[in-house]
Design a protein around this motif. Sequence first.
Motif, PDB file in Angstrom:
ATOM      1  N   LEU A 170       0.824  -1.205   0.000  1.00 32.12           N
ATOM      2  CA  LEU A 170       0.000   0.000   0.000  1.00 32.12           C
ATOM      3  C   LEU A 170       0.861   1.259   0.000  1.00 32.12           C
ATOM      4  N   GLU A 171       1.965   1.224   0.726  1.00 37.07           N
ATOM      5  CA  GLU A 171       2.898   2.360   0.697  1.00 37.07           C
ATOM      6  C   GLU A 171       3.468   2.548  -0.700  1.00 37.07           C
ATOM      7  N   GLU A 172       3.786   1.444  -1.377  1.00 31.28           N
ATOM      8  CA  GLU A 172       4.284   1.518  -2.761  1.00 31.28           C
ATOM      9  C   GLU A 172       3.223   2.142  -3.667  1.00 31.28           C
ATOM     10  N   GLU A 173       1.975   1.720  -3.528  1.00 33.82           N
ATOM     11  CA  GLU A 173       0.893   2.295  -4.328  1.00 33.82           C
ATOM     12  C   GLU A 173       0.791   3.796  -4.085  1.00 33.82           C
ATOM     13  N   GLY A 174       0.872   4.202  -2.816  1.00 37.34           N
ATOM     14  CA  GLY A 174       0.800   5.621  -2.477  1.00 37.34           C
ATOM     15  C   GLY A 174       1.944   6.409  -3.097  1.00 37.34           C
ATOM     16  N   ASP A 175       3.144   5.841  -3.067  1.00 39.60           N
ATOM     17  CA  ASP A 175       4.309   6.524  -3.644  1.00 39.60           C
ATOM     18  C   ASP A 175       4.164   6.678  -5.157  1.00 39.60           C
ATOM     19  N   ILE A 176       3.712   5.624  -5.821  1.00 34.26           N
ATOM     20  CA  ILE A 176       3.521   5.687  -7.277  1.00 34.26           C
ATOM     21  C   ILE A 176       2.464   6.730  -7.614  1.00 34.26           C
ATOM     22  N   ALA A 177       1.362   6.712  -6.868  1.00 34.60           N
ATOM     23  CA  ALA A 177       0.285   7.678  -7.104  1.00 34.60           C
ATOM     24  C   ALA A 177       0.781   9.101  -6.872  1.00 34.60           C
ATOM     25  N   ALA A 178       1.563   9.308  -5.819  1.00 39.07           N
ATOM     26  CA  ALA A 178       2.077  10.640  -5.513  1.00 39.07           C
ATOM     27  C   ALA A 178       2.975  11.141  -6.645  1.00 39.07           C
ATOM     28  N   ASP A 179       3.840  10.278  -7.167  1.00 41.65           N
ATOM     29  CA  ASP A 179       4.703  10.672  -8.285  1.00 41.65           C
ATOM     30  C   ASP A 179       3.864  11.061  -9.502  1.00 41.65           C
ATOM     31  N   ASP A 189       0.448  20.117  -2.191  1.00 42.82           N
ATOM     32  CA  ASP A 189       1.247  19.115  -1.507  1.00 42.82           C
ATOM     33  C   ASP A 189       0.516  17.789  -1.592  1.00 42.82           C
ATOM     34  N   ILE A 190       1.276  16.704  -1.532  1.00 43.96           N
ATOM     35  CA  ILE A 190       0.709  15.365  -1.596  1.00 43.96           C
ATOM     36  C   ILE A 190       0.889  14.702  -0.234  1.00 43.96           C
ATOM     37  N   ASP A 191      -0.212  14.248   0.348  1.00 44.07           N
ATOM     38  CA  ASP A 191      -0.183  13.496   1.600  1.00 44.07           C
ATOM     39  C   ASP A 191      -0.538  12.046   1.286  1.00 44.07           C
ATOM     40  N   ILE A 192       0.242  11.116   1.819  1.00 44.19           N
ATOM     41  CA  ILE A 192       0.019   9.690   1.599  1.00 44.19           C
ATOM     42  C   ILE A 192      -0.283   9.047   2.951  1.00 44.19           C
ATOM     43  N   ASP A 193      -1.280   8.174   2.960  1.00 46.43           N
ATOM     44  CA  ASP A 193      -1.658   7.482   4.182  1.00 46.43           C
ATOM     45  C   ASP A 193      -2.233   6.119   3.803  1.00 46.43           C
ATOM     46  N   ILE A 194      -2.494   5.307   4.802  1.00 44.96           N
ATOM     47  CA  ILE A 194      -3.200   4.043   4.617  1.00 44.96           C
ATOM     48  C   ILE A 194      -4.424   4.106   5.507  1.00 44.96           C
ATOM     49  N   GLU A 195      -5.600   3.969   4.885  1.00 46.29           N
ATOM     50  CA  GLU A 195      -6.865   4.046   5.613  1.00 46.29           C
ATOM     51  C   GLU A 195      -7.758   2.892   5.197  1.00 46.29           C
ATOM     52  N   ASN A 196      -8.303   2.194   6.169  1.00 44.93           N
ATOM     53  CA  ASN A 196      -9.250   1.105   5.911  1.00 44.93           C
ATOM     54  C   ASN A 196      -8.731   0.089   4.894  1.00 44.93           C
ATOM     55  N   GLY A 197      -7.469  -0.250   5.007  1.00 42.13           N
ATOM     56  CA  GLY A 197      -6.903  -1.276   4.143  1.00 42.13           C
ATOM     57  C   GLY A 197      -6.672  -0.853   2.709  1.00 42.13           C
ATOM     58  N   ARG A 198      -6.545   0.431   2.473  1.00 43.80           N
ATOM     59  CA  ARG A 198      -6.243   0.911   1.114  1.00 43.80           C
ATOM     60  C   ARG A 198      -5.359   2.147   1.195  1.00 43.80           C
ATOM     61  N   ALA A 199      -4.589   2.341   0.132  1.00 44.25           N
ATOM     62  CA  ALA A 199      -3.758   3.537   0.057  1.00 44.25           C
ATOM     63  C   ALA A 199      -4.671   4.749  -0.109  1.00 44.25           C
ATOM     64  N   SER A 200      -4.312   5.824   0.558  1.00 48.01           N
ATOM     65  CA  SER A 200      -5.080   7.055   0.496  1.00 48.01           C
ATOM     66  C   SER A 200      -4.116   8.190   0.173  1.00 48.01           C
ATOM     67  N   VAL A 201      -4.411   8.909  -0.892  1.00 47.59           N
ATOM     68  CA  VAL A 201      -3.554  10.004  -1.318  1.00 47.59           C
ATOM     69  C   VAL A 201      -4.407  11.267  -1.400  1.00 47.59           C
ATOM     70  N   ALA A 202      -3.880  12.350  -0.840  1.00 48.94           N
ATOM     71  CA  ALA A 202      -4.610  13.617  -0.850  1.00 48.94           C
ATOM     72  C   ALA A 202      -3.730  14.702  -1.441  1.00 48.94           C
ATOM     73  N   VAL A 203      -4.322  15.493  -2.309  1.00 44.31           N
ATOM     74  CA  VAL A 203      -3.661  16.686  -2.834  1.00 44.31           C
ATOM     75  C   VAL A 203      -4.243  17.847  -2.048  1.00 44.31           C
ATOM     76  N   VAL A 204      -3.373  18.556  -1.339  1.00 45.09           N
ATOM     77  CA  VAL A 204      -3.826  19.665  -0.507  1.00 45.09           C
ATOM     78  C   VAL A 204      -3.171  20.954  -0.990  1.00 45.09           C
ATOM     79  N   ALA A 205      -3.885  22.045  -0.787  1.00 41.34           N
ATOM     80  CA  ALA A 205      -3.386  23.343  -1.229  1.00 41.34           C
ATOM     81  C   ALA A 205      -2.216  23.784  -0.362  1.00 41.34           C
ATOM     82  N   ASP A 206      -1.235  24.425  -0.996  1.00 39.89           N
ATOM     83  CA  ASP A 206      -0.114  24.991  -0.255  1.00 39.89           C
ATOM     84  C   ASP A 206      -0.594  26.054   0.721  1.00 39.89           C
ATOM     85  N   GLU A 207      -1.538  26.866   0.263  1.00 43.70           N
ATOM     86  CA  GLU A 207      -2.089  27.935   1.091  1.00 43.70           C
ATOM     87  C   GLU A 207      -3.547  27.621   1.366  1.00 43.70           C
TER      88      GLU A 207
END
Length: 187
Positions: free
Chosen positions: A25-34, A48-66
Amino acid sequence: MDTAEGADATATEEPRRKGSTKSRLEEEGDIAADYLEELLDIVDLDGDIDIDIENGRASVAVVADEAGTPALSRLVGSEGEVLEALQELTRLAVQAQTGDRTRLMLDVGGHRSTKRTSLVRLAHEVVARVETSGAAERLEPMSAFERKVVHDAVAAKGLVSESEGEEPRRRVVVLPTRTEDAQGSDE
């Protein structure tokens, strides 16, 4: 089929990636972030890209700098349709590199997080009405993500829900039946 052919068939059906679920799942998050960082560069958006693991799946969030930067809303769309498409493209990018399907979840600018909160509140309101009236209640059509959130919230309150209809008009129905092991029947 002889034994050698059976062994070959079994070997090719095994997942290509080895390792713990967390590392995959961490690998999936890293690939998605790239993938998403390249996309942000192409469309000239800051985030900014935040990577996490939630409920058994990779979770990636794009958040605003400001805080409050509206530029990311272009990656969400008016009803979240752009976000849904972007999530599918990101899943395809991960699958292209790993060879495996992914259940990765993508959020942009907190859209899904905000939507999840309002859907849980709606589910709790509907559960209360169904418990009071004893009658099933049909909700408006929802995306798969939205239905999953509602099913989970209904189950947490001890009622049963199911999905009915065909896409794009698929909807959740909350039933008055209480079970010890209530679970939604979708996704």
